[in-house]
Write an enzyme that holds these catalytic residues in place. Structure first.
Site, PDB file in Angstrom:
ATOM      1  N   GLU A   1      -1.513   2.065 -13.843  1.00 21.83           N
ATOM      2  CA  GLU A   1      -2.682   2.946 -13.998  1.00 21.83           C
ATOM      3  C   GLU A   1      -2.166   4.093 -13.495  1.00 21.83           C
ATOM      4  O   GLU A   1      -2.199   4.269 -12.128  1.00 21.83           O
ATOM      5  CB  GLU A   1      -3.914   2.347 -13.179  1.00 21.83           C
ATOM      6  CG  GLU A   1      -4.258   1.003 -13.792  1.00 21.83           C
ATOM      7  CD  GLU A   1      -5.613   0.558 -13.361  1.00 21.83           C
ATOM      8  OE1 GLU A   1      -6.263  -0.412 -14.033  1.00 21.83           O
ATOM      9  OE2 GLU A   1      -6.218   1.217 -12.553  1.00 21.83           O
TER      10      GLU A   1
ATOM     11  N   PRO B   1       0.921  -1.183   0.189  1.00 24.85           N
ATOM     12  CA  PRO B   1       0.067   0.033  -0.114  1.00 24.85           C
ATOM     13  C   PRO B   1       0.752   1.287   0.021  1.00 24.85           C
ATOM     14  O   PRO B   1       2.038   1.308   0.362  1.00 24.85           O
ATOM     15  CB  PRO B   1      -0.823  -0.114   1.469  1.00 24.85           C
ATOM     16  CG  PRO B   1      -0.203  -1.097   2.100  1.00 24.85           C
ATOM     17  CD  PRO B   1       1.148  -1.879   1.345  1.00 24.85           C
TER      18      PRO B   1
ATOM     19  N   CYS C   1      -8.141  10.119  -9.302  1.00 22.25           N
ATOM     20  CA  CYS C   1      -7.485  10.023 -10.511  1.00 22.25           C
ATOM     21  C   CYS C   1      -8.332  10.610 -11.486  1.00 22.25           C
ATOM     22  O   CYS C   1      -7.745  11.133 -12.716  1.00 22.25           O
ATOM     23  CB  CYS C   1      -7.080   8.456 -10.787  1.00 22.25           C
ATOM     24  SG  CYS C   1      -8.359   7.454 -10.900  1.00 22.25           S
TER      25      CYS C   1
HETATM   26  P1  NDP Z   1       3.027   7.598  -6.377  1.00 21.26           P
HETATM   27  O1  NDP Z   1       3.312   7.240  -7.755  1.00 21.26           O
HETATM   28  O2  NDP Z   1       3.744   8.580  -5.393  1.00 21.26           O
HETATM   29  O3  NDP Z   1       3.032   6.328  -5.417  1.00 21.26           O
HETATM   30  C1  NDP Z   1       2.287   5.018  -5.893  1.00 21.26           C
HETATM   31  C2  NDP Z   1       2.960   3.752  -5.204  1.00 21.26           C
HETATM   32  O4  NDP Z   1       4.315   3.583  -5.630  1.00 21.26           O
HETATM   33  C3  NDP Z   1       3.006   3.950  -3.731  1.00 21.26           C
HETATM   34  O5  NDP Z   1       2.757   2.939  -3.053  1.00 21.26           O
HETATM   35  C4  NDP Z   1       4.522   4.342  -3.509  1.00 21.26           C
HETATM   36  O6  NDP Z   1       4.987   4.178  -2.219  1.00 21.26           O
HETATM   37  C5  NDP Z   1       5.052   3.404  -4.545  1.00 21.26           C
HETATM   38  N1  NDP Z   1       6.633   3.872  -5.091  1.00 21.26           N
HETATM   39  C6  NDP Z   1       7.085   4.931  -4.991  1.00 21.26           C
HETATM   40  N2  NDP Z   1       8.311   5.052  -5.414  1.00 21.26           N
HETATM   41  C7  NDP Z   1       8.584   3.686  -5.719  1.00 21.26           C
HETATM   42  C8  NDP Z   1       9.619   2.873  -6.733  1.00 21.26           C
HETATM   43  N3  NDP Z   1      10.751   3.470  -6.881  1.00 21.26           N
HETATM   44  N4  NDP Z   1       9.275   1.618  -6.873  1.00 21.26           N
HETATM   45  C9  NDP Z   1       8.085   1.026  -6.434  1.00 21.26           C
HETATM   46  N5  NDP Z   1       7.346   1.645  -5.904  1.00 21.26           N
HETATM   47  C10 NDP Z   1       7.406   3.142  -5.761  1.00 21.26           C
HETATM   48  O7  NDP Z   1       1.514   7.867  -6.467  1.00 21.26           O
HETATM   49  P2  NDP Z   1       0.507   8.390  -5.301  1.00 21.26           P
HETATM   50  O8  NDP Z   1       0.222   7.386  -4.339  1.00 21.26           O
HETATM   51  O9  NDP Z   1       0.818   9.808  -4.789  1.00 21.26           O
HETATM   52  O10 NDP Z   1      -1.114   8.394  -5.875  1.00 21.26           O
HETATM   53  C11 NDP Z   1      -1.500   9.265  -6.721  1.00 21.26           C
HETATM   54  C12 NDP Z   1      -1.300   8.999  -8.129  1.00 21.26           C
HETATM   55  O11 NDP Z   1      -1.964   8.147  -8.387  1.00 21.26           O
HETATM   56  C13 NDP Z   1      -2.140  10.236  -8.876  1.00 21.26           C
HETATM   57  O12 NDP Z   1      -1.086  10.660 -10.268  1.00 21.26           O
HETATM   58  C14 NDP Z   1      -3.282   9.820  -9.281  1.00 21.26           C
HETATM   59  O13 NDP Z   1      -3.890  10.170 -10.598  1.00 21.26           O
HETATM   60  C15 NDP Z   1      -2.929   8.306  -9.617  1.00 21.26           C
HETATM   61  N6  NDP Z   1      -4.097   7.258  -9.586  1.00 21.26           N
HETATM   62  C16 NDP Z   1      -4.381   6.567 -10.721  1.00 21.26           C
HETATM   63  C17 NDP Z   1      -5.338   5.897 -10.803  1.00 21.26           C
HETATM   64  C18 NDP Z   1      -5.834   5.220 -11.728  1.00 21.26           C
HETATM   65  O14 NDP Z   1      -6.776   4.217 -11.697  1.00 21.26           O
HETATM   66  N7  NDP Z   1      -5.476   5.658 -13.231  1.00 21.26           N
HETATM   67  C19 NDP Z   1      -6.277   5.615  -9.561  1.00 21.26           C
HETATM   68  C20 NDP Z   1      -5.804   6.332  -8.323  1.00 21.26           C
HETATM   69  C21 NDP Z   1      -4.671   7.138  -8.461  1.00 21.26           C
HETATM   70  P3  NDP Z   1       4.742   5.301  -1.143  1.00 21.26           P
HETATM   71  O15 NDP Z   1       3.604   6.015  -1.250  1.00 21.26           O
HETATM   72  O16 NDP Z   1       5.255   4.727   0.202  1.00 21.26           O
HETATM   73  O17 NDP Z   1       5.982   6.348  -1.750  1.00 21.26           O
END
Ligand code: NDP
Length: 455
Positions: free
Chosen positions: A227, A155, A261
């Site tokens: 996504e 998560p 999103c």
């Molecule tokens: P992030 O890209 O910041 O993070 C997404 C996930 O990736 C988190 O669990 C994060 O961990 C993890 N993560 C970060 N860096 C790495 C890495 N180098 N390798 C592997 N995993 C990593 O997105 P947000 O959580 O801020 O979400 C918001 C974004 O998601 C918006 O752009 C939104 O539009 C999009 N979104 C798209 C959806 C869709 O269905 N198309 C639905 C919902 C959101 P951590 O948070 O612990 O850093």
């Protein structure tokens, strides 16, 4: 350690131990060992576990909603909505999986038969976002588990308490510990997970992180679904009921404090009704209650992530410097926590960051257009392509416009909507692959081709 903070007041609410890289590797090996037995269970047994998980969600809605609100700042009624909305998604998967996964005989002639079966991928990584942790998580882990995969679930660090609750409820419901494992930590734990030899990567998050993940995972030739974000437009034609369109779009832009999103992020309005629409839109936004997210009346809460305040400050300053007119809001709210006023600009254009970069907050720009063709050109002037909407009385006109728009989902007289029956996907920087619909069940499987010749 990972500190979980309440975004409404900045107070720490939990300290959790992060998974170290060797613990991530152990979880992967345990999942690899456990997956074949899970896949060998009859489909009915896996469906039963998900049915029990659904019952747990119903039984525990209030407590789970309160936890979600405490860690992401989602207004409490919207947290409840997320949990109850999840039930219909689960119902869809429960109803459709058996038919979708049944082997299909596609040929039978002269003693030769051809059959397609659906095999699980194996062990999949599910890296998830914080804005709708139940929705975006379940879009992946529910069908992934039903189809016989083991899931390593990371998560977002901003929704870890919810992630841990999801893990517990699945385990209580009969999903073995090693078949669904929650990995606690920040992005580095996600990166450690991707270092394992997983058979599929299902990521929901930003374009920036998605692009990094694609670079890491691409050469491994495993299934990769991304996504990602959006800059979703809506166009209001001149034949609409202005008040109804304004109410719908204000909700689409500001629900979940603009952190969806598929939030409406840009609005184009036909010049003939522009002034009336802007007035009605601002009236709607003024009616939204900004309040503590635990308050039943709250409609707008804090932003989940503090750094997003800087993005919004920057977009406001840039829009003002380039001549946009600020109609309401535009500032942080005082006090601890990540608060930003609902903000509406008009007289915007595409030189402004506000109309080009994902805002992910309670802020919107409204631009006038002279004709439908100009609206189409502006709606497509983006690298994203998640959703797009048209508000019009005339369905044929709306469909003509929507047919020309590059987006995974298109809406007529509605917005910010996801259906379990329809595929959820994006084009361009909004991602690759899909979830939901029967395609979103098949996507967790590998089709196997059987050529069967009678001896
Ligand atoms: P992030 O890209 O910041 O993070 C997404 C996930 O990736 C988190 O669990 C994060 O961990 C993890 N993560 C970060 N860096 C790495 C890495 N180098 N390798 C592997 N995993 C990593 O997105 P947000 O959580 O801020 O979400 C918001 C974004 O998601 C918006 O752009 C939104 O539009 C999009 N979104 C798209 C959806 C869709 O269905 N198309 C639905 C919902 C959101 P951590 O948070 O612990 O850093």
């Amino acid at each position: 350690m990972l500190t979980v903070t309440n975004p409404a007041n900045g107070r720490a609410i939990a300290e959790l131990a992060e998974h170290a890289p060797d613990a991530v590797a152990s979880a992967y090996h345990a999942a690899r060992a456990a997956q074949p037995a899970w896949a060998a269970q009859p489909l009915a047994a896996r469906l039963e576990a998900i049915r029990r998980f659904r019952a747990e969600l119903v039984r525990d809605t209030e407590r789970l909603a309160a936890i979600l609100t405490s860690e992401v700042g989602k207004p409490i009624r919207q947290s409840r909505n997320e949990l109850t909305g999840l039930l219909s998604r689960i119902d869809f998967f429960l109803a459709e999986s058996e038919r979708t996964l049944a082997p299909r005989q596609v040929f039978d002639e002269g003693g030769m038969r051809e059959v397609i079966s659906h095999e699980p991928l194996g062990v999949v990584a599910n890296i998830s976002a914080w804005n709708y942790p139940y929705f975006v998580g379940a879009n992946v882990f529910v069908p992934a588990l039903i189809t016989g995969n083991a899931v390593l679930y990371k998560p977002s660090e901003y929704a870890t308490l919810t992630g841990l609750e999801i893990g517990q409820l699945l385990h209580i419901s009969g999903v073995p510990q090693d078949v669904f494992k929650v990995l606690v930590g920040s992005g580095s734990v996600g990166a450690a997970l991707l270092a394992q030899s997983v058979d599929g990567v299902f990521f929901t998050g930003s374009y920036a992180t998605g692009a990094k993940i694609a670079q890491t995972v691409g050469p491994r030739m495993v299934k990769l679904q991304l996504e990602l974000g959006g800059k979703d437009p809506a166009y209001v034609c001149d034949d609409v009921d202005v008040a109804a369109a304004a109410a719908s779009l204000a909700d689409g832009a500001m629900y979940n404090t603009g952190q969806s999103c598929c939030s409406v992020e840009r609005i184009y309005v036909h010049t003939k009704i522009y002034d009336a629409f802007v007035e009605a839109f601002v009236k709607e936004v003024r009616g939204f209650t900004v309040s503590e997210p635990t308050d039943e009346a709250a409609y707008i809460g804090p932003l989940t992530r503090a750094p997003q305040l800087d993005v919004l400050d920057r977009q406001v300053a840039d829009a003002q410097a380039r001549g946009a007119k600020l109609l309401i809001g535009g500032h942080r709210l005082p006090g601890p926590g990540n608060w930003f006023e609902p903000t509406v600009f008009c007289d915007v254009d595409h030189t402004m960051e506000l109309m080009r970069e994902e805002s992910f907050g309670p802020i919107i720009g409204i631009q006038h257009v002279a004709e439908d063709a100009e609206a189409v050109q502006l709606m497509n002037d983006t690298e994203y392509g998640l959703t797009a909407g048209v508000y019009a009385k005339d369905e044929a006109r709306a469909r003509r416009i929507l047919a020309q728009v590059h987006a995974g989902s298109v809406y007529w007289n509605c917005c910010d909507r996801v259906s379990p029956r329809l595929p959820w996907s994006g084009v361009g920087h909004s991602g690759v692959g899909l979830t939901l619909s029967t395609y979103g069940i098949e996507t967790f499987t590998r089709p196997k081709a059987w050529h069967l010749k009678q001896a």
